[in-house]
Design a protein around this motif. Structure first.
Motif, PDB file in Angstrom:
ATOM      1  N   MET A  70     -47.508-178.900-120.348  1.00  0.00           N
ATOM      2  CA  MET A  70     -47.033-177.756-121.124  1.00  0.00           C
ATOM      3  C   MET A  70     -47.898-176.510-120.947  1.00  0.00           C
ATOM      4  N   THR A  71     -49.202-176.693-120.712  1.00  0.00           N
ATOM      5  CA  THR A  71     -50.096-175.535-120.587  1.00  0.00           C
ATOM      6  C   THR A  71     -51.141-175.788-119.515  1.00  0.00           C
ATOM      7  N   GLY A  72     -51.604-174.697-118.908  1.00  0.00           N
ATOM      8  CA  GLY A  72     -52.655-174.815-117.911  1.00  0.00           C
ATOM      9  C   GLY A  72     -53.971-175.249-118.516  1.00  0.00           C
ATOM     10  N   VAL A  73     -54.338-174.641-119.644  1.00  0.00           N
ATOM     11  CA  VAL A  73     -55.607-175.007-120.277  1.00  0.00           C
ATOM     12  C   VAL A  73     -55.558-176.455-120.753  1.00  0.00           C
ATOM     13  N   GLY A  74     -54.382-176.924-121.163  1.00  0.00           N
ATOM     14  CA  GLY A  74     -54.246-178.305-121.593  1.00  0.00           C
ATOM     15  C   GLY A  74     -54.466-179.280-120.452  1.00  0.00           C
ATOM     16  N   THR A  99     -42.982-187.843-110.641  1.00  0.00           N
ATOM     17  CA  THR A  99     -42.353-186.559-110.951  1.00  0.00           C
ATOM     18  C   THR A  99     -43.202-185.806-111.968  1.00  0.00           C
ATOM     19  N   THR A 100     -43.564-184.580-111.626  1.00  0.00           N
ATOM     20  CA  THR A 100     -44.323-183.737-112.549  1.00  0.00           C
ATOM     21  C   THR A 100     -43.546-182.454-112.813  1.00  0.00           C
ATOM     22  N   ILE A 101     -43.604-181.999-114.058  1.00  0.00           N
ATOM     23  CA  ILE A 101     -42.905-180.780-114.464  1.00  0.00           C
ATOM     24  C   ILE A 101     -43.919-179.838-115.098  1.00  0.00           C
ATOM     25  N   ALA A 102     -44.040-178.636-114.553  1.00  0.00           N
ATOM     26  CA  ALA A 102     -44.901-177.604-115.132  1.00  0.00           C
ATOM     27  C   ALA A 102     -44.027-176.663-115.953  1.00  0.00           C
ATOM     28  N   ARG A 103     -44.412-176.443-117.212  1.00  0.00           N
ATOM     29  CA  ARG A 103     -43.577-175.618-118.081  1.00  0.00           C
ATOM     30  C   ARG A 103     -43.525-174.160-117.625  1.00  0.00           C
ATOM     31  N   GLY A 104     -44.506-173.718-116.871  1.00  0.00           N
ATOM     32  CA  GLY A 104     -44.513-172.327-116.433  1.00  0.00           C
ATOM     33  C   GLY A 104     -45.591-172.095-115.400  1.00  0.00           C
ATOM     34  N   PRO A 105     -45.939-170.842-115.144  1.00  0.00           N
ATOM     35  CA  PRO A 105     -46.896-170.530-114.080  1.00  0.00           C
ATOM     36  C   PRO A 105     -48.315-171.005-114.357  1.00  0.00           C
ATOM     37  N   LYS A 106     -48.724-171.068-115.626  1.00  0.00           N
ATOM     38  CA  LYS A 106     -50.111-171.443-115.915  1.00  0.00           C
ATOM     39  C   LYS A 106     -50.398-172.914-115.615  1.00  0.00           C
ATOM     40  N   PRO A 107     -49.583-173.865-116.076  1.00  0.00           N
ATOM     41  CA  PRO A 107     -49.846-175.249-115.666  1.00  0.00           C
ATOM     42  C   PRO A 107     -49.674-175.454-114.164  1.00  0.00           C
ATOM     43  N   ALA A 109     -50.437-173.256-111.876  1.00  0.00           N
ATOM     44  CA  ALA A 109     -51.667-172.731-111.270  1.00  0.00           C
ATOM     45  C   ALA A 109     -52.825-173.699-111.468  1.00  0.00           C
ATOM     46  N   ALA A 110     -52.897-174.321-112.657  1.00  0.00           N
ATOM     47  CA  ALA A 110     -53.967-175.291-112.918  1.00  0.00           C
ATOM     48  C   ALA A 110     -53.833-176.502-112.002  1.00  0.00           C
ATOM     49  N   MET A 111     -52.611-176.920-111.733  1.00  0.00           N
ATOM     50  CA  MET A 111     -52.389-178.027-110.804  1.00  0.00           C
ATOM     51  C   MET A 111     -52.798-177.631-109.389  1.00  0.00           C
ATOM     52  N   LYS A 112     -52.468-176.411-109.005  1.00  0.00           N
ATOM     53  CA  LYS A 112     -52.808-175.942-107.661  1.00  0.00           C
ATOM     54  C   LYS A 112     -54.315-175.951-107.437  1.00  0.00           C
ATOM     55  N   GLU A 113     -55.077-175.660-108.496  1.00  0.00           N
ATOM     56  CA  GLU A 113     -56.539-175.631-108.379  1.00  0.00           C
ATOM     57  C   GLU A 113     -57.109-176.985-107.960  1.00  0.00           C
ATOM     58  N   VAL A 114     -56.393-178.064-108.268  1.00  0.00           N
ATOM     59  CA  VAL A 114     -56.878-179.406-107.905  1.00  0.00           C
ATOM     60  C   VAL A 114     -56.025-180.021-106.800  1.00  0.00           C
ATOM     61  N   GLY A 115     -55.282-179.176-106.091  1.00  0.00           N
ATOM     62  CA  GLY A 115     -54.547-179.640-104.924  1.00  0.00           C
ATOM     63  C   GLY A 115     -53.192-180.252-105.197  1.00  0.00           C
ATOM     64  N   LEU A 116     -52.628-180.000-106.377  1.00  0.00           N
ATOM     65  CA  LEU A 116     -51.324-180.562-106.726  1.00  0.00           C
ATOM     66  C   LEU A 116     -50.260-179.471-106.795  1.00  0.00           C
ATOM     67  N   TYR A 120     -41.280-179.921-110.247  1.00  0.00           N
ATOM     68  CA  TYR A 120     -40.370-178.908-110.783  1.00  0.00           C
ATOM     69  C   TYR A 120     -41.158-177.941-111.654  1.00  0.00           C
ATOM     70  N   ARG A 121     -40.649-176.715-111.717  1.00  0.00           N
ATOM     71  CA  ARG A 121     -41.245-175.699-112.579  1.00  0.00           C
ATOM     72  C   ARG A 121     -40.143-175.096-113.435  1.00  0.00           C
ATOM     73  N   VAL A 122     -40.401-174.993-114.724  1.00  0.00           N
ATOM     74  CA  VAL A 122     -39.394-174.532-115.678  1.00  0.00           C
ATOM     75  C   VAL A 122     -39.154-173.030-115.505  1.00  0.00           C
ATOM     76  N   ASP A 123     -37.892-172.632-115.605  1.00  0.00           N
ATOM     77  CA  ASP A 123     -37.528-171.224-115.481  1.00  0.00           C
ATOM     78  C   ASP A 123     -38.015-170.420-116.690  1.00  0.00           C
ATOM     79  N   GLU A 124     -38.193-169.129-116.475  1.00  0.00           N
ATOM     80  CA  GLU A 124     -38.524-168.232-117.584  1.00  0.00           C
ATOM     81  C   GLU A 124     -37.373-168.214-118.585  1.00  0.00           C
ATOM     82  N   PRO A 125     -37.677-168.052-119.877  1.00  0.00           N
ATOM     83  CA  PRO A 125     -38.986-167.745-120.462  1.00  0.00           C
ATOM     84  C   PRO A 125     -39.870-168.957-120.735  1.00  0.00           C
ATOM     85  N   ASN A 126     -39.619-170.063-120.068  1.00  0.00           N
ATOM     86  CA  ASN A 126     -40.521-171.226-120.075  1.00  0.00           C
ATOM     87  C   ASN A 126     -40.645-171.905-121.434  1.00  0.00           C
ATOM     88  N   THR A 127     -39.590-171.902-122.227  1.00  0.00           N
ATOM     89  CA  THR A 127     -39.647-172.582-123.516  1.00  0.00           C
ATOM     90  C   THR A 127     -39.171-174.022-123.356  1.00  0.00           C
TER      91      THR A 127
END
Length: 229
Positions: A70-74, A99-107, A109-116, A120-127
């Motif tokens: 749900m969140t990058g910081v999480g 299967t992994t789902i990122a709620r928006g750009p922040k999670p 981006a956090a996944m990308k930092e560790v090579g993941l 799927y990525r949720v469409d805006e407004p990411n609710t």
């Protein structure tokens, strides 16, 4: 503010953004407002967090087939919470296999930092509503164990929506919310709102309101705040 106007027309805008306070101030000013940004909350990691360790082991052993971040910081707090108890690379490898789902750009981006990369990525407004729409279109979850990394508080509507689609939901909570370390700017904005010195209150999350009301209650200012709003 005129509904047909593209900017704030020099209105005094109180905003309660925390992690991106400077960006929010620039955004308000770019749109013609006078920015008064006061951080209203901070994330506090839950430590120790045995539930996070158990969650990671269930992912590694194949007992969870879908993970929603749900969140990058999480996600970062989750990795930190399992450190020392779970092999980090084994956990990341296990995530890459399901299967992994990122709620928006922040999670994402956090996944990308560790090579993941999220499946799927949720469409805006990411609710949570867009998240369920994505699942309806592309991710069958009936009879699946779905891991849900929560964001500070539980979202009963999202959990109910997943369960209604046949999923068994396994939540993991890795942080909570508290006041910022310095509540002075938030108190200043609170008193300015009450005094009529702010024209607009700009909110980006429900918990910003919660903390503003908590602070008002601690100072006996709930009634004047409600009247001012």
């Amino acid at each position: 503010m005129n509904a047909n106007s593209p900017d704030f027309q020099k209105l005094r805008v109180a905003a309660l953004e925390s992690r991106r306070a400077d960006d929010m101030a620039r955004l308000i000013e770019r749109h013609g407002g006078v920015a008064h940004v006061s951080p209203s909350m901070r994330e506090i990691p839950i430590r120790p967090n045995r539930a996070a360790v158990d969650f990671a082991y269930r992912v590694i052993t194949g007992q969870i087939g879908v993970v929603i971040l749900m969140t990058g910081v999480g996600f970062k707090f989750l990795l930190s919470a399992i450190e020392g108890d779970v092999d980090r690379q084994r956990f990341l490898d296990a995530l890459s296999d399901i299967t992994t789902i990122a709620r928006g750009p922040k999670p994402a981006a956090a996944m990308k930092e560790v090579g993941l990369t999220p499946t799927y990525r949720v469409d805006e407004p990411n609710t949570w509503r867009e998240l369920l729409q994505l699942i309806d279109r592309q991710v069958p979850v009936a009879n699946q164990h779905v891991g849900l990394q929560e964001y500070g508080v539980t979202n009963p509507s999202l959990i109910a929506g997943l369960e209604a689609r046949g999923a068994t939901v396994e939540t993991v909570r890795v942080y909570g919310w508290d006041y910022p370390e310095d509540v002075g700017p938030l108190e200043a904005n609170l008193r300015a709102i009450i005094a009529g010195e702010r024209d607009v209150l700009l909110l980006t999350s429900a918990h910003q309101v919660v903390n503003l009301l908590r602070l008002a209650e601690s100072q006996g200012l709930v009634a004047p705040l409600r009247e001012a709003l």
